[in-house]
Write a protein that holds these residues in place. Structure first.
Motif, short mmCIF file in Angstrom:
data_model
loop_
_atom_site.label_atom_id
_atom_site.label_comp_id
_atom_site.label_asym_id
_atom_site.label_seq_id
_atom_site.Cartn_x
_atom_site.Cartn_y
_atom_site.Cartn_z
N UNK A 104 53.60 43.05 47.05
CA UNK A 104 53.86 43.63 45.73
C UNK A 104 53.74 42.57 44.64
N UNK A 105 53.10 42.95 43.55
CA UNK A 105 52.95 42.06 42.40
C UNK A 105 51.66 41.25 42.41
N UNK A 106 50.91 41.30 43.50
CA UNK A 106 49.66 40.53 43.58
C UNK A 106 48.46 41.34 43.13
N UNK A 107 47.43 40.62 42.68
CA UNK A 107 46.16 41.22 42.31
C UNK A 107 45.15 40.85 43.40
N UNK A 108 44.36 41.83 43.80
CA UNK A 108 43.36 41.65 44.85
C UNK A 108 41.97 41.92 44.30
N UNK A 109 41.02 41.08 44.65
CA UNK A 109 39.63 41.22 44.22
C UNK A 109 38.83 41.78 45.39
N UNK A 110 38.13 42.88 45.13
CA UNK A 110 37.29 43.51 46.14
C UNK A 110 35.85 43.40 45.69
N UNK A 111 35.01 42.78 46.50
CA UNK A 111 33.58 42.69 46.22
C UNK A 111 32.84 43.64 47.15
N UNK A 112 32.16 44.61 46.56
CA UNK A 112 31.33 45.53 47.32
C UNK A 112 29.88 45.10 47.16
N UNK A 113 29.13 45.07 48.25
CA UNK A 113 27.70 44.79 48.19
C UNK A 113 26.99 46.11 48.45
#
Length: 61
Positions: free
Chosen positions: A22-31
């Motif tokens: 909780x409280x974290x930001x996640x980066x998702x890279x889609x190709x």
């Protein structure tokens, strides 16, 4: 990332290959199939959707 508007898109915790905190930001890279990339940012802020904890997509320009 605080104060950024949310898009309404959510991603359940069980879609991540690691523990979500909780409280974290996640980066998702889609190709994509055309080899272009799409980068999305999701924040874990305690939201529940269909009985599951989810991260919410943040609009970042």
């Amino acid at each position: 990332m605080k104060g950024k508007p949310k898009t309404g898109d959510v991603l359940p915790y069980d879609n991540y290959p690691m523990n979500v905190e909780s409280g974290n930001v996640y980066v998702i890279d889609y190709i994509k199939t055309d080899k272009t990339n799409m980068r999305l940012y999701y924040i874990s802020d305690g939201k529940i959707w269909n009985g599951k904890p989810v991260t919410g997509n943040i609009a970042v320009e």
